[in-house]
Write an enzyme that holds these catalytic residues in place. Sequence first.
Site, PDB file in Angstrom:
ATOM      1  N   GLU A 179       1.006  -1.491  -0.135  1.00  0.00           N
ATOM      2  CA  GLU A 179       0.053  -0.065  -0.489  1.00  0.00           C
ATOM      3  C   GLU A 179       0.896   0.938   0.000  1.00  0.00           C
ATOM      4  O   GLU A 179       2.217   1.688   0.954  1.00  0.00           O
ATOM      5  CB  GLU A 179      -1.303   0.052   1.158  1.00  0.00           C
ATOM      6  CG  GLU A 179      -0.342  -0.578   2.349  1.00  0.00           C
ATOM      7  CD  GLU A 179       1.620   0.076   2.922  1.00  0.00           C
ATOM      8  OE1 GLU A 179       0.495   1.595   2.941  1.00  0.00           O
ATOM      9  OE2 GLU A 179       2.223  -0.408   3.250  1.00  0.00           O
ATOM     10  N   GLU A 233       4.385  -0.735   1.678  1.00  0.00           N
ATOM     11  CA  GLU A 233       4.628  -0.914   0.187  1.00  0.00           C
ATOM     12  C   GLU A 233       4.369  -2.381  -0.298  1.00  0.00           C
ATOM     13  O   GLU A 233       4.477  -2.715  -0.969  1.00  0.00           O
ATOM     14  CB  GLU A 233       6.157  -0.617   0.214  1.00  0.00           C
ATOM     15  CG  GLU A 233       6.004   1.359   0.012  1.00  0.00           C
ATOM     16  CD  GLU A 233       7.500   1.689  -0.335  1.00  0.00           C
ATOM     17  OE1 GLU A 233       8.324   2.607  -0.282  1.00  0.00           O
ATOM     18  OE2 GLU A 233       8.292   0.747  -1.248  1.00  0.00           O
TER      19      GLU A 233
END
Length: 362
Positions: free
Chosen positions: A176, A319
């Site tokens: 994300e 991430e």
Amino acid sequence: MGYDSIGQLTQAITPLDEVAMAAARAHVDRLTKPPGSLGKLEGLAVKLAGITGEVQPAFRKRSVIVMAADHGVCEEGVSAFPAEVTPQMVHNFLAGGAAVNVLARQASADVVCVDIGVNAELSHPSLVQRKLRYGTGNMAIGPAMSREEAEAAIRVGAQVVDDAVSQGVRLFVTGEMGIGNTTASAAIMSSLTGVVPQQSVGRGTGVNDERLRHKIAVVERALEANRPNADDPLDVLAKVGGLEIAGLTGVILGAAAQRCPVVIDGFISTVAALLAVRMKPESAGFLIASHVSHEQGHRALLQELGLNPMLELDMRLGEGTGGVLALHLIDAACRIVAEMATFESAGVADGGHGGDNGEIAR
């Protein structure tokens, strides 16, 4: 495949394959080693068999799904970084320059970046454009999004998985990007678990003590303003969540529906996993916890889900970075099952442990 509703998506999720798990457990016990001596790798091998229905699964194509969106709560000054960093980092992912790109290349994984709610106009041939709105509303004063938008974001995540599966992907990692998303995640955690914001709110991008106290107060205001219903995870998600968190919830449910393992990353990904499990308890069987992050609340969330993380590296980047590192361990578990000799094939005496020992790490 496409799902018209969350109900249709959750109905597609069925329990793990107990027959395949028993067969994998028996095979692992016949390998040339004392029973249970490879620890978590043995339990992982059995779980992967239960997910896929194959005693010797292999995951040649795997994808990190990076959901990107902005958060209106950034207006409250909850992050050490400005909201403009979200679209800038999306371009970094697409250029292959972020930490997750580097680690994914090492692990032979693709990085798929999805714009599900970035507050900027983005265009790139590799960007998956699924923008539902330009960031959420400020949850400190009202709902982050509508219930319909939250449901649409979940369906986007599931569709991204379906598209990848049609291309041969059989293993997913959650990633994300969204400045402000640890604030939304903490609010969701407090809503769903009853943990007070002082225990769910962490430093995120590295805020100082003063801003941490402010961040806690903002989460308290958001919970007071919205009063999310803990018995209705979609209500919680809509009122105090984020579009990328909703998208990841859909990735997890979609992967479970497709009988694919989904490796969850850090705090934000684990909040999405909690939402998915509250919507469909059977989806918990498809989750693999990669690591426990440095973000306050992550360990408690993993315990809430009954998940035992494989790594502890004091990471707090997100991430999908921790999730990608765990792919090496998944590969190791698969290779042990596929390549290691059995006592019979190697002509090694098994010390009386035989093939009936079912008490290895689950």
